[in-house]
Design an enzyme around this catalytic site. Structure first.
Site, PDB file in Angstrom:
ATOM      1  N   ASP A  29       0.838  -1.203   0.000  1.00  0.00           N
ATOM      2  CA  ASP A  29       0.000   0.000   0.000  1.00  0.00           C
ATOM      3  C   ASP A  29       0.874   1.255   0.000  1.00  0.00           C
ATOM      4  O   ASP A  29       1.612   1.496   0.960  1.00  0.00           O
ATOM      5  CB  ASP A  29      -0.877  -0.043   1.267  1.00  0.00           C
ATOM      6  CG  ASP A  29      -2.054   0.901   1.189  1.00  0.00           C
ATOM      7  OD1 ASP A  29      -2.116   1.725   0.259  1.00  0.00           O
ATOM      8  OD2 ASP A  29      -2.920   0.811   2.077  1.00  0.00           O
ATOM      9  N   ASP A  30       0.803   2.020  -1.065  1.00  0.00           N
ATOM     10  CA  ASP A  30       1.548   3.288  -1.149  1.00  0.00           C
ATOM     11  C   ASP A  30       3.070   3.097  -1.160  1.00  0.00           C
ATOM     12  O   ASP A  30       3.812   3.913  -0.624  1.00  0.00           O
ATOM     13  CB  ASP A  30       1.194   4.233   0.019  1.00  0.00           C
ATOM     14  CG  ASP A  30      -0.192   4.840  -0.094  1.00  0.00           C
ATOM     15  OD1 ASP A  30      -0.999   4.319  -0.877  1.00  0.00           O
ATOM     16  OD2 ASP A  30      -0.464   5.826   0.606  1.00  0.00           O
ATOM     17  N   CYS A  69      -5.964   4.155  -3.607  1.00  0.00           N
ATOM     18  CA  CYS A  69      -6.283   2.850  -3.011  1.00  0.00           C
ATOM     19  C   CYS A  69      -7.480   2.065  -3.528  1.00  0.00           C
ATOM     20  O   CYS A  69      -7.342   1.045  -4.202  1.00  0.00           O
ATOM     21  CB  CYS A  69      -6.489   3.044  -1.512  1.00  0.00           C
ATOM     22  SG  CYS A  69      -5.031   3.583  -0.616  1.00  0.00           S
ATOM     23  N   LYS A 125      -5.948  -5.525   4.367  1.00  0.00           N
ATOM     24  CA  LYS A 125      -6.789  -4.348   4.127  1.00  0.00           C
ATOM     25  C   LYS A 125      -7.838  -4.638   3.065  1.00  0.00           C
ATOM     26  O   LYS A 125      -7.532  -5.180   2.008  1.00  0.00           O
ATOM     27  CB  LYS A 125      -5.876  -3.197   3.689  1.00  0.00           C
ATOM     28  CG  LYS A 125      -6.595  -1.997   3.067  1.00  0.00           C
ATOM     29  CD  LYS A 125      -5.663  -0.815   2.922  1.00  0.00           C
ATOM     30  CE  LYS A 125      -6.166   0.169   1.882  1.00  0.00           C
ATOM     31  NZ  LYS A 125      -5.374   1.414   1.832  1.00  0.00           N
ATOM     32  N   HIS A 127     -11.022  -2.192   2.247  1.00  0.00           N
ATOM     33  CA  HIS A 127     -11.234  -0.871   1.630  1.00  0.00           C
ATOM     34  C   HIS A 127     -12.145  -0.917   0.406  1.00  0.00           C
ATOM     35  O   HIS A 127     -11.978  -0.142  -0.540  1.00  0.00           O
ATOM     36  CB  HIS A 127      -9.864  -0.256   1.231  1.00  0.00           C
ATOM     37  CG  HIS A 127      -9.915   1.257   1.222  1.00  0.00           C
ATOM     38  ND1 HIS A 127      -8.977   2.028   0.584  1.00  0.00           N
ATOM     39  CD2 HIS A 127     -10.806   2.117   1.766  1.00  0.00           C
ATOM     40  CE1 HIS A 127      -9.269   3.296   0.731  1.00  0.00           C
ATOM     41  NE2 HIS A 127     -10.380   3.382   1.447  1.00  0.00           N
ATOM     42  N   ASP A 271      -0.551  -0.829  -4.619  1.00  0.00           N
ATOM     43  CA  ASP A 271      -1.867  -0.398  -5.116  1.00  0.00           C
ATOM     44  C   ASP A 271      -1.834   0.961  -5.808  1.00  0.00           C
ATOM     45  O   ASP A 271      -2.772   1.343  -6.494  1.00  0.00           O
ATOM     46  CB  ASP A 271      -2.903  -0.390  -3.980  1.00  0.00           C
ATOM     47  CG  ASP A 271      -2.645   0.712  -2.952  1.00  0.00           C
ATOM     48  OD1 ASP A 271      -1.482   1.160  -2.811  1.00  0.00           O
ATOM     49  OD2 ASP A 271      -3.619   1.128  -2.292  1.00  0.00           O
ATOM     50  N   ASN A 272      -0.750   1.692  -5.592  1.00  0.00           N
ATOM     51  CA  ASN A 272      -0.544   2.979  -6.271  1.00  0.00           C
ATOM     52  C   ASN A 272       0.883   3.413  -5.976  1.00  0.00           C
ATOM     53  O   ASN A 272       1.599   2.753  -5.222  1.00  0.00           O
ATOM     54  CB  ASN A 272      -1.551   4.059  -5.807  1.00  0.00           C
ATOM     55  CG  ASN A 272      -1.676   4.180  -4.298  1.00  0.00           C
ATOM     56  OD1 ASN A 272      -2.682   3.769  -3.725  1.00  0.00           O
ATOM     57  ND2 ASN A 272      -0.667   4.724  -3.654  1.00  0.00           N
ATOM     58  N   LYS A 295       1.405   9.427  -5.742  1.00  0.00           N
ATOM     59  CA  LYS A 295       0.040   8.952  -5.509  1.00  0.00           C
ATOM     60  C   LYS A 295      -0.981  10.060  -5.813  1.00  0.00           C
ATOM     61  O   LYS A 295      -0.764  11.207  -5.422  1.00  0.00           O
ATOM     62  CB  LYS A 295      -0.084   8.526  -4.049  1.00  0.00           C
ATOM     63  CG  LYS A 295      -1.481   8.128  -3.609  1.00  0.00           C
ATOM     64  CD  LYS A 295      -1.500   7.752  -2.129  1.00  0.00           C
ATOM     65  CE  LYS A 295      -2.894   7.354  -1.673  1.00  0.00           C
ATOM     66  NZ  LYS A 295      -2.937   6.960  -0.254  1.00  0.00           N
TER      67      LYS A 295
HETATM   68 CA    CA Z   1      -2.762   3.020  -1.428  1.00  0.00          CA
END
Ligand code: CA
Length: 454
Positions: A29-30, A69, A125, A127, A271-272, A295
């Site tokens: 994530d990120d 996300c 996660k 989301h 995810d990004n 992002k």
């Molecule tokens: Ca993310």
């Protein structure tokens, strides 16, 4: 005689079933583009992710379908540009709201894998909506453990807003957080893999770490090992990646020791792109170099990500340079599972295996598209090495990513015919999309406040 034939037939079936690979999707994530060893980082040691990379194909032009996300995850789960069904924003954490989440009429990867005879589990996660109708177990996963919101505290005793402190969830029930969250997700994934070893069904495991997304919280042991990183925030962020790497190592070890590694297809992506965590526009705890942007943007730094595909039984290690996208995960997994993708809707992803194995020499995609903030927002399209970026209210920009991965030289005046072609392609693609069906957090928060005042 008949009996013998039947037995032979059953034996063949069983052999075919056991040949189907397990599928493991690991999402960070990120994560910054440059912030793992296999992408070139000399600063952050990631030996386990590096060994995963060495065991498979590193896609050098790997993308996700959104620069942030939740929409990216909606794309992974459906194999479709999430703009086709209006999932273009992050859902707000509103458990009573039936709109803020992956629309229930969308068919998901785990639903299709279940149909194809797979066990399905998710760890980490989610989301994709707070209302119970959006719960992973209502969207195709037989088992779930994780954090249902857009992020979570890493240590059990930390303070944060409501979404980041909701209890962890196991199969629909609250469960206390036991330890550093990345470690707990590693334990859970490892236990899933062990539990399903030697079972009749092959399995799909979706392992979505919230690391290294904020809040910046890392175990002391990792911080100590990273004393060479002087910036405190950068060191904490790096330590979170080391913890993620260790959890991936635990999972790989479990696959090895249960003799499942050879025939497990593993995807690893972020995810990004890495965000600009300073919030001031100057510094950046993440490192997306050599890409432009971060992002949230439709420059490469927003959605070009570390992207690995490993399947030791069938794929020779190496690199693959044609553009691929996380939307490809679903059709790839379904093809290997012997399942079928839905025929009543457009599936934008493709089965990557023939391309990664060298069986097919052409590009998997003629064009890739991105759109953020709705039809009037920011757009990008990639065709071959050409990338058109059209930000809301600005003139289009054109880059040749083959020569200029950092999007520094705008060729819009030199190549009007390419600009016209790509602009027309975006207009055509837009016709298959709809405006967002729910708002992003800003408007949602305002609505939430209004509700609270009543
Ligand atoms: Ca993310």
């Amino acid at each position: 005689m008949l009996r013998l034939t039947t037995l032979l037939f059953l034996a063949t079936l069983s052999a075919v079933a056991s040949d189907k690979p397990n599928v493991l999707i690991i999402v960070a994530d990120d994560l910054g583009y440059q912030d793992v060893g296999f992408q070139g980082s000399k600063e952050i040691p990631t030996p386990h992710l590096d060994r995963l990379a060495a065991s498979g194909v590193r896609c050098t032009n790997g993308y996700v379908s959104h620069p942030f996300c939740s929409p990216t995850r909606a794309g992974i789960m459906t194999g479709r540009y999430q703009h086709r069904f209006g999932h273009e924003n992050n859902p707000v954490w509103l458990p009573e709201d039936t709109k803020q989440g992956l629309p229930p009429d969308q068919i998901t990867l785990p639903q299709l894998m279940q149909k194809a005879g797979y066990a399905t589990g998710a760890v980490g996660k989610w989301h994709l909506g707070a209302h119970p109708q959006f719960h992973p177990m209502n969207r195709g996963f037989e088992e779930y453990f994780g954090a249902l919101g857009g992020g979570h505290i890493y240590f059990p005793d930390q303070k944060a807003g409501a979404e980041y402190t909701i209890p962890l969830n196991r199969n629909g029930m609250d469960e206390p957080q036991k330890k550093y969250l990345t470690e707990q997700f590693g334990d859970e994934a490892s236990a899933y893999i062990q539990r399903h070893a030697g079972q009749e069904k092959p399995w799909l495991l979706y392992l979505a770490f919230n690391a290294p997304h904020t809040p910046l919280q890392a175990p002391e042991a990792w911080l100590e090992k990273l004393a060479h990183i002087t910036d405190k925030n950068r060191r904490t962020y790096a330590a979170m990646i080391c913890a993620l790497d260790a959890a991936v190592g635990q999972v790989l070890d479990q696959l090895d020791s249960t003799k499942q590694r050879e025939n497990t297809l593993i995807f690893f992506i972020s995810d990004n792109g890495g965000p600009n965590l300073s919030g001031k526009g100057a510094g950046n705890f993440t490192d997306n170099s050599p890409l432009r942007g971060a992002k949230g943007m439709v420059y490469e730094g927003g959605m070009r990500v570390p992207f690995l595909v490993s399947w030791p039984a069938k794929l020779r290690p190496g690199t693959y340079d044609q553009p691929v996208i996380a939307l490809d995960i679903l059709p790839t997994a379904i093809a290997l599972a012997g399942g079928e993708v839905p025929q009543d809707r457009v599936i934008d992803g493709v089965n990557l295996i023939p391309y990664l194995s060298g069986e097919k020499a052409d590009a998997p995609h003629e064009r890739l598209f991105w759109r953020s903030q709705g039809p009037l927002g920011n757009h990008a399209v990639r065709q071959g090495n050409w990338k058109l970026v059209h930000l809301h209210g600005d003139k289009p920009e054109l880059y040749d990513l083959g020569k200029d991965i950092g999007e520094t030289k705008n060729l819009v005046t030199e190549k009007p015919e390419i600009v016209a072609q790509l602009t027309a392609a975006i207009t055509k693609w837009e016709k298959g999309t709809i405006p967002p069906v729910f708002d992003g957090p800003k408007q949602g928060k305002a609505q939430g406040k209004k509700k609270a005042k009543k």
